[in-house]
Design a protein around this motif. Structure first.
Motif, PDB file in Angstrom:
ATOM      1  N   ALA A 195       0.834  -1.199   0.000  1.00  0.00           N
ATOM      2  CA  ALA A 195       0.000   0.000   0.000  1.00  0.00           C
ATOM      3  C   ALA A 195       0.872   1.254   0.000  1.00  0.00           C
ATOM      4  N   LEU A 196       1.976   1.204   0.723  1.00  0.00           N
ATOM      5  CA  LEU A 196       2.892   2.342   0.758  1.00  0.00           C
ATOM      6  C   LEU A 196       3.537   2.568  -0.609  1.00  0.00           C
ATOM      7  N   ARG A 197       3.899   1.497  -1.313  1.00  0.00           N
ATOM      8  CA  ARG A 197       4.440   1.633  -2.675  1.00  0.00           C
ATOM      9  C   ARG A 197       3.418   2.275  -3.612  1.00  0.00           C
ATOM     10  N   ASP A 198       2.153   1.858  -3.480  1.00  0.00           N
ATOM     11  CA  ASP A 198       1.094   2.467  -4.293  1.00  0.00           C
ATOM     12  C   ASP A 198       0.961   3.952  -3.979  1.00  0.00           C
ATOM     13  N   HIS A 199       1.048   4.286  -2.705  1.00  0.00           N
ATOM     14  CA  HIS A 199       0.968   5.689  -2.293  1.00  0.00           C
ATOM     15  C   HIS A 199       2.147   6.481  -2.878  1.00  0.00           C
ATOM     16  N   ILE A 200       3.324   5.911  -2.862  1.00  0.00           N
ATOM     17  CA  ILE A 200       4.501   6.567  -3.427  1.00  0.00           C
ATOM     18  C   ILE A 200       4.322   6.777  -4.932  1.00  0.00           C
ATOM     19  N   ASP A 201       3.767   5.797  -5.615  1.00  0.00           N
ATOM     20  CA  ASP A 201       3.500   5.958  -7.050  1.00  0.00           C
ATOM     21  C   ASP A 201       2.558   7.137  -7.295  1.00  0.00           C
ATOM     22  N   ARG A 202       1.528   7.271  -6.465  1.00  0.00           N
ATOM     23  CA  ARG A 202       0.597   8.399  -6.607  1.00  0.00           C
ATOM     24  C   ARG A 202       1.300   9.725  -6.320  1.00  0.00           C
ATOM     25  N   LEU A 203       2.135   9.736  -5.288  1.00  0.00           N
ATOM     26  CA  LEU A 203       2.870  10.962  -4.967  1.00  0.00           C
ATOM     27  C   LEU A 203       3.814  11.354  -6.107  1.00  0.00           C
ATOM     28  N   GLU A 204       4.481  10.368  -6.713  1.00  0.00           N
ATOM     29  CA  GLU A 204       5.376  10.657  -7.848  1.00  0.00           C
ATOM     30  C   GLU A 204       4.591  11.237  -9.015  1.00  0.00           C
ATOM     31  N   ALA A 205       3.409  10.697  -9.291  1.00  0.00           N
ATOM     32  CA  ALA A 205       2.571  11.234 -10.367  1.00  0.00           C
ATOM     33  C   ALA A 205       2.096  12.642 -10.018  1.00  0.00           C
ATOM     34  N   ASP A 206       1.729  12.877  -8.761  1.00  0.00           N
ATOM     35  CA  ASP A 206       1.317  14.214  -8.332  1.00  0.00           C
ATOM     36  C   ASP A 206       2.453  15.218  -8.503  1.00  0.00           C
ATOM     37  N   LEU A 207       3.663  14.804  -8.149  1.00  0.00           N
ATOM     38  CA  LEU A 207       4.816  15.688  -8.280  1.00  0.00           C
ATOM     39  C   LEU A 207       5.082  16.006  -9.750  1.00  0.00           C
ATOM     40  N   GLU A 208       4.994  15.006 -10.607  1.00  0.00           N
ATOM     41  CA  GLU A 208       5.203  15.239 -12.036  1.00  0.00           C
ATOM     42  C   GLU A 208       4.139  16.186 -12.585  1.00  0.00           C
ATOM     43  N   LEU A 209       2.900  15.996 -12.183  1.00  0.00           N
ATOM     44  CA  LEU A 209       1.818  16.884 -12.602  1.00  0.00           C
ATOM     45  C   LEU A 209       2.091  18.309 -12.141  1.00  0.00           C
ATOM     46  N   ALA A 210       2.515  18.467 -10.904  1.00  0.00           N
ATOM     47  CA  ALA A 210       2.792  19.796 -10.364  1.00  0.00           C
ATOM     48  C   ALA A 210       3.930  20.481 -11.122  1.00  0.00           C
ATOM     49  N   ARG A 211       4.980  19.736 -11.444  1.00  0.00           N
ATOM     50  CA  ARG A 211       6.129  20.329 -12.134  1.00  0.00           C
ATOM     51  C   ARG A 211       5.824  20.660 -13.589  1.00  0.00           C
ATOM     52  N   LEU A 212       5.071  19.799 -14.273  1.00  0.00           N
ATOM     53  CA  LEU A 212       4.815  19.992 -15.699  1.00  0.00           C
ATOM     54  C   LEU A 212       3.639  20.913 -15.976  1.00  0.00           C
ATOM     55  N   GLY A 213       2.658  20.951 -15.115  1.00  0.00           N
ATOM     56  CA  GLY A 213       1.416  21.648 -15.406  1.00  0.00           C
ATOM     57  C   GLY A 213       0.449  20.655 -16.036  1.00  0.00           C
ATOM     58  N   THR A 214      -0.831  20.929 -15.946  1.00  0.00           N
ATOM     59  CA  THR A 214      -1.825  19.940 -16.349  1.00  0.00           C
ATOM     60  C   THR A 214      -1.792  19.606 -17.839  1.00  0.00           C
ATOM     61  N   LYS A 215      -1.677  20.605 -18.681  1.00  0.00           N
ATOM     62  CA  LYS A 215      -1.729  20.344 -20.118  1.00  0.00           C
ATOM     63  C   LYS A 215      -0.528  19.527 -20.575  1.00  0.00           C
ATOM     64  N   LEU A 216       0.664  19.932 -20.153  1.00  0.00           N
ATOM     65  CA  LEU A 216       1.872  19.216 -20.550  1.00  0.00           C
ATOM     66  C   LEU A 216       1.901  17.819 -19.939  1.00  0.00           C
ATOM     67  N   TYR A 217       1.443  17.689 -18.697  1.00  0.00           N
ATOM     68  CA  TYR A 217       1.367  16.374 -18.058  1.00  0.00           C
ATOM     69  C   TYR A 217       0.453  15.452 -18.863  1.00  0.00           C
ATOM     70  N   GLY A 218      -0.693  15.976 -19.279  1.00  0.00           N
ATOM     71  CA  GLY A 218      -1.621  15.186 -20.086  1.00  0.00           C
ATOM     72  C   GLY A 218      -0.997  14.747 -21.401  1.00  0.00           C
ATOM     73  N   LEU A 219      -0.244  15.630 -22.040  1.00  0.00           N
ATOM     74  CA  LEU A 219       0.409  15.285 -23.302  1.00  0.00           C
ATOM     75  C   LEU A 219       1.468  14.206 -23.097  1.00  0.00           C
ATOM     76  N   VAL A 220       2.260  14.339 -22.052  1.00  0.00           N
ATOM     77  CA  VAL A 220       3.314  13.374 -21.768  1.00  0.00           C
ATOM     78  C   VAL A 220       2.707  12.036 -21.357  1.00  0.00           C
ATOM     79  N   SER A 221       1.652  12.068 -20.555  1.00  0.00           N
ATOM     80  CA  SER A 221       1.006  10.842 -20.079  1.00  0.00           C
ATOM     81  C   SER A 221       0.436  10.030 -21.241  1.00  0.00           C
ATOM     82  N   THR A 222      -0.125  10.683 -22.218  1.00  0.00           N
ATOM     83  CA  THR A 222      -0.703   9.950 -23.348  1.00  0.00           C
ATOM     84  C   THR A 222       0.379   9.355 -24.236  1.00  0.00           C
ATOM     85  N   GLU A 223       1.586   9.938 -24.224  1.00  0.00           N
ATOM     86  CA  GLU A 223       2.702   9.380 -24.994  1.00  0.00           C
ATOM     87  C   GLU A 223       3.224   8.101 -24.364  1.00  0.00           C
ATOM     88  N   ASN A 224       3.161   8.021 -23.048  1.00  0.00           N
ATOM     89  CA  ASN A 224       3.684   6.849 -22.340  1.00  0.00           C
ATOM     90  C   ASN A 224       2.612   5.850 -22.283  1.00  0.00           C
TER      91      ASN A 224
END
Length: 172
Positions: free
Chosen positions: A143-172
């Protein structure tokens, strides 16, 4: 640098046509690289150095970068990014302690990290619920690993901004 390259490609594909028309393709590409470097924390390349390397006016690169940024949502503010990063570090430390079989979390009283994720430190450190006198089960590593995965995604979203995060997420 792979993540930065993905971000630069997404930024360029999204708004690069306007920047290319306005400032030329080399300046637009280099502007996308600068924007991606800033938002992925890989360290922004020196504008004069890249401009000299690619024989491009550095001002055109800066203006292309700014134009690209206007088409993308801004990143979260620096305080929010720092807070997410601290929470992620604490969660990773607690996971490391749990995986080593330690019953207590990291010893961080009074540190700025202790305030970043108090719920994790409390759960990792507590074994007895004072209200019920029942033993508290502690943290589950999966459960802690899952939480860390969510935190990493939240951090990436915060750094990239929503639009760029969405573009990058769809590429992966």
């Amino acid at each position: 640098m792979d993540a930065a390259a993905t971000v630069a490609r997404a930024a360029f594909e999204h708004a690069g046509e306007m920047a290319t028309l306005e400032y030329g393709r080399p300046a637009a590409v280099l502007g996308a690289v600068r924007l991606a470097a800033r938002r992925t924390d890989v360290g922004e390349p020196d504008r004069d150095r890249i401009a000299a390397t690619f024989d491009v006016d550095p001002e055109r690169v800066v203006h292309a970068d700014e134009l690209l940024a206007t088409y993308l949502s801004p990143p979260a503010d620096a305080d929010e990014i720092r807070s997410l990063r601290r929470t992620l570090i604490v969660a990773q430390e607690v996971l490391a302690a749990v995986e080593r079989g330690r019953s207590a979390g990291p010893e961080l009283p009074g540190s700025y990290l202790a305030d970043a994720a108090p719920f994790l430190l409390a759960r990792a450190s507590s074994h007895l619920d004072a209200r019920t006198d029942c033993e508290y089960p502690g943290l589950d590593a999966a459960a802690l690993r899952d939480h860390i995965d969510r935190l990493e995604a939240d951090l990436e979203l915060a750094r990239l901004g929503t639009k760029l995060y969405g573009l990058v997420s769809t590429e992966n």
